[in-house]
Design an enzyme around this catalytic site. Structure first.
Site, short mmCIF file in Angstrom:
data_model
loop_
_atom_site.label_atom_id
_atom_site.label_comp_id
_atom_site.label_asym_id
_atom_site.label_seq_id
_atom_site.Cartn_x
_atom_site.Cartn_y
_atom_site.Cartn_z
N GLN A 204 0.83 -1.21 0.00
CA GLN A 204 0.00 0.00 0.00
C GLN A 204 0.86 1.26 0.00
O GLN A 204 0.89 2.00 -0.97
CB GLN A 204 -0.94 -0.01 1.20
CG GLN A 204 -2.01 -1.07 1.13
CD GLN A 204 -2.98 -0.98 2.30
OE1 GLN A 204 -2.82 -0.15 3.19
NE2 GLN A 204 -3.98 -1.83 2.31
N ASP A 205 1.53 1.53 1.11
CA ASP A 205 2.41 2.68 1.23
C ASP A 205 3.51 2.34 2.23
O ASP A 205 3.42 1.34 2.94
CB ASP A 205 1.64 3.95 1.63
CG ASP A 205 0.83 3.76 2.90
OD1 ASP A 205 0.80 2.63 3.42
OD2 ASP A 205 0.25 4.73 3.40
#
Length: 362
Positions: A204-205
């Site tokens: 995701q991040d």
């Protein structure tokens, strides 16, 4: 009483209660030459008196005569009715229509002009003005991107869209809270060339903790504590290989990246302590272009998509690749992370004549 007298019935008694009784006399008891001959005579007999309920009445109120009330005098002798200018008719006031419209029309508000829309990324405002597209050489030098990725990244970097992403990133960087550091944002491109990529793991991040994010999805530098999500990934590998996968001494996944495993986050930066704070900065446009180009150019890849965010990020893949989906290894999910993607990916690679990945870590 005489024999001709009739006994009062229930109905008669009812009439008696109302104050009137009836006595029915036979025609034979009526004297001759009597005008009541040959017909039944009904005589009222007074019953108990019932006094009517008095009705209270009030005398009509006397109100003073209205000045504009109709008069009984002839029309010629009546006094003219005085009207205010606001209620005067059109024949009495030449400006009657203008006054009525001015009173009925609502006051018009001044138009409010809204400012142009703005893009907010991690607390930084990015105006939507047209920006010149950056050059590949400048971006590659600033971020330390190897030349082997030029054919894939140059068309994605030299655009006005990426210019806005750079503007947002440079504005957020002034706060000193952006992770990872600028020289590590494109670290995922330093350990293998594009044609060497055979497995993609989409994250995701970056980790929002200082010292954990270093440009590789799910990986942390040597010496850092292994995050809970990565511990669950190691537990899934332990279930797949048993003693063949001993517990790693660190959470660094650089050994995977050197074998052609692309550890790519959807969003390349994050603000310290705020997960998903840079989702609107525009990094996902670049990373999606990377995955799309690799899927078109490379002959055979296994793509691991963990969690809803990763599944929706890569909606379709060519049939020549292996798509592997599962829940995210985060501890916030109730479902255990017991997937067997690592065995399935190696089997798929070996069937295509490619070398399997050694998942064991030092």
């Amino acid at each position: 009483m005489a024999n001709d007298e009739r006994v009062a019935t229930g109905e008669d008694r009812a009439w008696g209660r109302l104050g009137v009784a009836e006595l029915r006399i036979d025609a034979a008891s009526v004297a001759p030459n009597d005008p009541t001959e040959d017909r039944e005579v009904v005589l009222p007999i007074p019953g108990p008196a019932v006094s009517p309920i008095p009705r209270l009445t009030q005398p009509p109120r006397s109100s003073p005569p209205r000045p504009d009330a109709p008069s009984d005098l002839p029309r010629a002798q009546r006094e003219p009715t005085k009207r205010s200018p606001a209620t005067a008719g059109p024949t009495e006031d030449p400006n009657f229509a203008d006054k009525i419209f001015k009173q009925a029309a609502p006051a018009r508000k001044k138009p409010r002009f809204m400012p142009p829309p703005k893009l907010i990324c991690g607390g930084v405002t990015d105006v939507t003005a047209e920006l010149p597209a950056p050059s590949w050489d400048r971006v590659a030098e600033e971020f330390g991107i190897p030349d082997s990725w030029k054919n894939i990244l140059a068309p994605l970097v030299e655009t006005q869209r990426f210019a806005k992403t750079l503007q947002s990133y440079n504005g957020a960087k002034k706060s000193g809270n952006v992770l990872p550091s600028q020289d590590q944002i494109f670290a995922w491109a330093r350990y293998c060339a594009p044609h060497e990529v055979k497995v993609i793991i989409v994250g995701q991040d970056p980790y929002p903790t200082e010292g954990d994010a270093h440009g590789l999805a799910f990986s942390v530098p040597v010496g850092r504590r292994v995050p809970p999500s990565l511990r669950r990934v190691f537990a899934a590998l332990k279930d797949c290989y048993g003693d063949g996968f001993p517990t790693p001494s660190s959470g660094s996944l650089i050994a995977w990246a050197k074998q052609g495993v692309l550890l790519l986050n959807r969003h390349l930066t994050v603000e310290r302590g705020l997960p998903r704070s840079h989702v609107s900065m525009g990094w996902d446009k670049l990373t999606f272009g990377v995955i799309k180009t690799l899927a078109n150019d490379n002959p055979r890849m296994a793509v691991m998509l963990w969690g809803y965010d990763a599944k929706t990020f890569v909606p379709k893949l060519p049939s020549k690749h292996l798509r592997l989906e599962y829940s995210h290894p985060s501890t916030s999910t109730r479902r255990p992370f017991d997937c067997r993607h690592f065995i399935e990916a190696n089997k798929f690679l070996e069937e295509g004549g490619l070398q399997a990945v050694v998942w064991r870590l030092p």
